[in-house]
Scaffold this active site. Structure first.
Site, PDB file in Angstrom:
ATOM      1  N   GLU A  13      -4.815  -0.017  -1.036  1.00  0.00           N
ATOM      2  CA  GLU A  13      -3.367  -0.115  -0.757  1.00  0.00           C
ATOM      3  C   GLU A  13      -2.971  -1.577  -0.539  1.00  0.00           C
ATOM      4  O   GLU A  13      -3.799  -2.460  -0.422  1.00  0.00           O
ATOM      5  CB  GLU A  13      -2.998   0.696   0.496  1.00  0.00           C
ATOM      6  CG  GLU A  13      -2.373   2.051   0.216  1.00  0.00           C
ATOM      7  CD  GLU A  13      -0.958   1.969  -0.339  1.00  0.00           C
ATOM      8  OE1 GLU A  13      -0.489   0.844  -0.653  1.00  0.00           O
ATOM      9  OE2 GLU A  13      -0.320   3.005  -0.491  1.00  0.00           O
ATOM     10  N   ASN A 141       6.596   4.818   2.192  1.00  0.00           N
ATOM     11  CA  ASN A 141       6.056   4.051   1.073  1.00  0.00           C
ATOM     12  C   ASN A 141       7.189   3.384   0.310  1.00  0.00           C
ATOM     13  O   ASN A 141       8.362   3.503   0.677  1.00  0.00           O
ATOM     14  CB  ASN A 141       5.265   4.984   0.135  1.00  0.00           C
ATOM     15  CG  ASN A 141       3.775   4.966   0.416  1.00  0.00           C
ATOM     16  OD1 ASN A 141       3.163   3.909   0.550  1.00  0.00           O
ATOM     17  ND2 ASN A 141       3.177   6.144   0.519  1.00  0.00           N
ATOM     18  N   ASP A 191       4.681   6.319  -4.430  1.00  0.00           N
ATOM     19  CA  ASP A 191       3.838   5.608  -3.468  1.00  0.00           C
ATOM     20  C   ASP A 191       4.361   4.175  -3.346  1.00  0.00           C
ATOM     21  O   ASP A 191       5.561   3.969  -3.231  1.00  0.00           O
ATOM     22  CB  ASP A 191       2.374   5.682  -3.904  1.00  0.00           C
ATOM     23  CG  ASP A 191       1.404   5.592  -2.741  1.00  0.00           C
ATOM     24  OD1 ASP A 191       1.430   4.580  -2.015  1.00  0.00           O
ATOM     25  OD2 ASP A 191       0.603   6.525  -2.550  1.00  0.00           O
TER      26      ASP A 191
END
Length: 280
Positions: A13, A141, A191
């Site tokens: 991430e 997100n 995301d």
């Protein structure tokens, strides 16, 4: 498309390009690592707690969102310096997505470690001030910003939705948010995201192995595919700002193949913009 880094991430991430170092950084949240590559090869730092997102302060320091708040990371020393506590008294939450805004603030989200519904919050840190901006969100997100700095995007991944939030000149929310994307009919999960130099919104789609670009009206204009099915976040970088680093994750997979959890480098048809630095 190529594999940028073959270290397997349980939950890759938070990739971003440090413009003063010409270097990508990213996280493996669940394994508590910050990763990068330089001319000498791969580097990584192991933390005691989870960290998930970063912005650059100057060449030697970055601001990091962690499971207990914000810290300054000194790259040369590999050390964390606590800056402000956020939900430090709640061991059931951690940080998630985050990004610097055009005014020099830093936005970041928190969420339940078990992704409990409504457990998350989005915060902004700006010139020493911390404010709670969005509450009762599940998995925050897609935090990114229009080129003029007057609109923020954010998503709640399990809801399939992305919102736009108008901002004032200092980057604080002004007025009500509005729905930008509803991907529920396509079964797509937004995301991490970033904005390109033409104002396009590039969003990684969890479980789809894809990063898709949407225009200001929410129409999909381009997409880039990658072998990592749990694609988590894109970041523009490289000498011409057309390289796109996309992280991926093993999380939730029962029988992952060798392509999963890697970090991939793709070429975009448009140019990205450098990340703004964070003003402490």
């Amino acid at each position: 498309m190529s594999v940028f880094d073959d270290r397997v991430c349980e939950l890759g991430e938070g990739p971003f390009w440090h413009p003063e170092r010409s270097q990508f950084f990213w996280f493996d949240i669940l394994n508590r690592k910050l990763l990068t590559r330089d001319a000498n090869g791969p580097l990584e730092w192991q933390f005691e707690g989870m960290a998930s997102a970063a912005g650059w302060v100057d060449r030697e320091r970055m601001i990091l969102a962690t499971e207990t708040g914000l810290s300054l990371f000194h790259i040369g020393e590999g050390t964390l310096e606590p800056l402000v506590e956020v939900e430090a008294d709640d061991p059931g939450t951690r940080s998630n997505d985050g990004r610097a805004d055009r005014q020099g603030g830093f936005w970041f989200g928190t969420m339940g470690k078990e992704a409990e519904r409504g457990r998350g919050t989005i915060y902004r840190y700006y010139r020493g001030e911390l404010r709670r901006l969005v509450s009762e969100i599940s998995i925050p997100n897609a935090i990114c910003f229009t080129l003029d700095g007057r609109t923020a995007y954010y998503a709640d991944t399990p809801s399939h939705k992305v919102w736009c939030q108008p901002l004032d000149a200092d980057g604080w929310p002004e007025g009500e948010s509005r729905l930008f994307l509803d991907l529920s009919s396509e079964g797509l999960y937004p995301d991490g995201a970033v904005v390109d130099a033409e104002g396009g919104f590039w969003c990684a789609l969890w479980s789809s192995g894809r990063v898709a670009r949407f225009d200001a009206e929410g129409r999909m204009t381009h997409h880039l595919d990658l072998p990592g099915k749990n694609s988590t976040c894109p970041a523009f970088g490289g000498a011409d700002m057309r390289d796109v680093l996309v992280t991926s994750a093993l999380e939730g997979m029962t029988d992952p193949d060798a392509d999963q959890g890697l970090s991939y480098l793709l070429r975009a048809p448009v140019v990205g913009v450098p990340e703004p630095h964070v003003i402490l």
